[in-house]
Design a protein around this motif. Structure first.
Motif, mmCIF file in Angstrom:
data_model
loop_
_atom_site.group_PDB
_atom_site.id
_atom_site.type_symbol
_atom_site.label_atom_id
_atom_site.label_comp_id
_atom_site.label_asym_id
_atom_site.label_seq_id
_atom_site.Cartn_x
_atom_site.Cartn_y
_atom_site.Cartn_z
ATOM 1 N N ILE A 4 0.788 -0.961 -0.074
ATOM 2 C CA ILE A 4 -0.020 0.019 -0.023
ATOM 3 C C ILE A 4 0.804 1.255 -0.043
ATOM 4 C CG2 ILE A 4 -1.650 1.385 1.201
ATOM 5 C CD1 ILE A 4 -2.798 -1.434 2.299
ATOM 6 N N ASP A 5 0.680 2.115 -0.983
ATOM 7 C CA ASP A 5 1.324 3.388 -0.940
ATOM 8 C C ASP A 5 0.345 4.673 -1.057
ATOM 9 O OD1 ASP A 5 3.681 5.223 -1.090
ATOM 10 O OD2 ASP A 5 3.140 5.340 -3.655
ATOM 11 N N PRO A 6 0.435 5.399 -0.260
ATOM 12 C CA PRO A 6 1.693 5.479 1.229
ATOM 13 C C PRO A 6 1.003 4.402 2.012
ATOM 14 C CG PRO A 6 0.091 7.497 1.315
ATOM 15 C CD PRO A 6 -0.436 6.905 0.122
ATOM 16 N N GLU A 7 2.226 4.132 2.997
ATOM 17 C CA GLU A 7 1.645 3.345 4.123
ATOM 18 C C GLU A 7 1.155 3.816 5.121
ATOM 19 O OE1 GLU A 7 4.935 0.786 5.560
ATOM 20 O OE2 GLU A 7 6.016 0.971 3.528
ATOM 21 N N TYR A 23 -6.445 3.221 13.760
ATOM 22 C CA TYR A 23 -6.225 2.948 12.318
ATOM 23 C C TYR A 23 -7.138 3.793 11.425
ATOM 24 C CZ TYR A 23 -4.212 -1.251 14.478
ATOM 25 O OH TYR A 23 -3.405 -2.157 15.138
ATOM 26 N N ALA A 24 -6.312 3.821 10.239
ATOM 27 C CA ALA A 24 -7.445 4.399 9.237
ATOM 28 C C ALA A 24 -7.609 2.936 8.213
ATOM 29 C CB ALA A 24 -6.490 5.217 8.229
ATOM 30 N N HIS A 25 -8.867 2.765 7.949
ATOM 31 C CA HIS A 25 -9.445 1.736 7.260
ATOM 32 C C HIS A 25 -9.533 1.882 5.911
ATOM 33 C CE1 HIS A 25 -9.451 -0.898 10.813
ATOM 34 N NE2 HIS A 25 -9.953 0.183 11.537
ATOM 35 N N THR A 26 -9.401 1.104 4.981
ATOM 36 C CA THR A 26 -10.045 1.300 3.477
ATOM 37 C C THR A 26 -11.199 0.783 3.273
ATOM 38 O OG1 THR A 26 -9.073 -0.802 2.875
ATOM 39 C CG2 THR A 26 -7.490 1.005 2.604
ATOM 40 N N GLU A 27 -11.814 1.178 2.263
ATOM 41 C CA GLU A 27 -13.182 0.847 2.146
ATOM 42 C C GLU A 27 -13.259 -0.775 1.533
ATOM 43 O OE1 GLU A 27 -15.265 3.642 -0.361
ATOM 44 O OE2 GLU A 27 -15.721 4.999 1.272
ATOM 45 N N ALA A 28 -14.010 -1.348 1.748
ATOM 46 C CA ALA A 28 -14.082 -2.765 1.216
ATOM 47 C C ALA A 28 -14.143 -2.771 -0.285
ATOM 48 C CB ALA A 28 -15.374 -3.550 1.887
ATOM 49 N N ASP A 29 -13.564 -3.618 -1.039
ATOM 50 C CA ASP A 29 -13.428 -4.002 -2.354
ATOM 51 C C ASP A 29 -13.013 -5.429 -2.702
ATOM 52 O OD1 ASP A 29 -13.808 -3.322 -5.017
ATOM 53 O OD2 ASP A 29 -12.059 -1.786 -5.171
ATOM 54 N N THR A 30 -13.650 -6.020 -3.792
ATOM 55 C CA THR A 30 -13.322 -7.105 -4.336
ATOM 56 C C THR A 30 -12.870 -6.981 -5.473
ATOM 57 O OG1 THR A 30 -15.074 -8.123 -2.637
ATOM 58 C CG2 THR A 30 -14.290 -9.561 -4.621
ATOM 59 N N PRO A 41 -6.504 2.290 -6.865
ATOM 60 C CA PRO A 41 -6.904 3.106 -5.993
ATOM 61 C C PRO A 41 -8.002 2.822 -5.159
ATOM 62 C CG PRO A 41 -7.715 3.766 -8.125
ATOM 63 C CD PRO A 41 -7.015 2.435 -8.264
ATOM 64 N N ILE A 42 -7.701 2.713 -3.718
ATOM 65 C CA ILE A 42 -8.761 2.677 -2.841
ATOM 66 C C ILE A 42 -8.972 3.697 -1.919
ATOM 67 C CG2 ILE A 42 -9.300 0.815 -0.769
ATOM 68 C CD1 ILE A 42 -8.777 -0.805 -3.401
ATOM 69 N N LYS A 43 -10.058 3.957 -1.513
ATOM 70 C CA LYS A 43 -10.421 5.115 -0.812
ATOM 71 C C LYS A 43 -10.159 4.646 0.660
ATOM 72 C CE LYS A 43 -13.809 7.351 -3.785
ATOM 73 N NZ LYS A 43 -15.222 7.494 -3.876
ATOM 74 N N ILE A 56 -7.121 8.733 -0.376
ATOM 75 C CA ILE A 56 -6.915 7.510 -1.212
ATOM 76 C C ILE A 56 -5.351 6.783 -1.002
ATOM 77 C CG2 ILE A 56 -6.763 6.832 -3.813
ATOM 78 C CD1 ILE A 56 -9.012 8.608 -4.338
ATOM 79 N N VAL A 57 -5.215 5.463 -1.052
ATOM 80 C CA VAL A 57 -3.978 4.839 -0.992
ATOM 81 C C VAL A 57 -4.185 4.166 -2.250
ATOM 82 C CG1 VAL A 57 -3.751 4.959 1.390
ATOM 83 C CG2 VAL A 57 -4.859 3.076 0.482
ATOM 84 N N TYR A 58 -2.819 3.672 -2.614
ATOM 85 C CA TYR A 58 -2.894 2.692 -3.940
ATOM 86 C C TYR A 58 -2.204 1.186 -3.574
ATOM 87 C CZ TYR A 58 -3.510 6.907 -6.220
ATOM 88 O OH TYR A 58 -4.184 8.147 -6.848
ATOM 89 N N LEU A 59 -2.960 0.436 -3.955
ATOM 90 C CA LEU A 59 -2.797 -0.978 -3.591
ATOM 91 C C LEU A 59 -2.158 -1.694 -4.759
ATOM 92 C CD1 LEU A 59 -3.006 -3.524 -1.775
ATOM 93 C CD2 LEU A 59 -5.538 -3.886 -2.767
#
Length: 161
Positions: A4-7, A23-30, A41-43, A56-59
């Protein structure tokens, strides 16, 4: 491994809201059908009274290519009484598997168990019995062993010698 960027993200809010935040959690995605390396990109999941920067972070999802590999694994018999001996024909079976390139050279016959249970064959009237793969690494996908049945001979041993 996924990255994940940024960590880390910065959180802005009242002292009370920030003290409760762990923690900062990301939104669920499949994600499905990922066949090549991908950056997604994951919010960040919103929390009332807290602002995340960035939101937004980048997985990064690296994909390991699969290769087919064949390996010979000896057939073993469980629950065999001590006064009995068993021979299998053939004594080993071929297991065809699909394994990622990164672990291709790590796989050996010792990673697998191919078994016949004596309890299943002691009263059989036919000369063959199916074999079962009872242990294999979780990161490989196996096909049925070849052959899927083996012939066997059971011999009684004299335990006095």
């Amino acid at each position: 491994d996924l990255t994940i960027d940024p960590e880390f993200v910065k959180a802005y809010g009242s002292k009370e809201n920030l003290d409760a935040l762990k923690y900062a959690h990301t939104e669920a995605d499949t994600l499905t059908d990922i066949t090549e390396d991908k950056i997604v990109p994951i919010k960040i999941k919103p929390i009332r009274g807290v602002k995340f920067v960035p939101n937004i972070v980048y997985l990064t999802i690296p994909v390991d290519k699969y290769n087919q590999k064949d390996i010979l694994v000896p057939v073993r018999c469980e629950n065999l009484p001590p006064n009995m001996k068993i021979r299998f024909f053939p004594s080993s079976v071929k297991i065809t598997m699909y394994v990622g390139k990164k672990r291709y050279n790590d796989i050996t016959a010792e990673d697998f168990d191919v078994l016949v249970d004596y309890e299943d064959l002691k009263n059989l009237k036919v000369p063959t019995i199916p074999v079962r793969i009872v242990k294999s690494p979780d990161f490989v996908r196996t096909q049925n062993p070849e052959p899927s049945e083996v012939e066997y001979i059971i011999e009684q041993q004299d335990l006095e010698n």
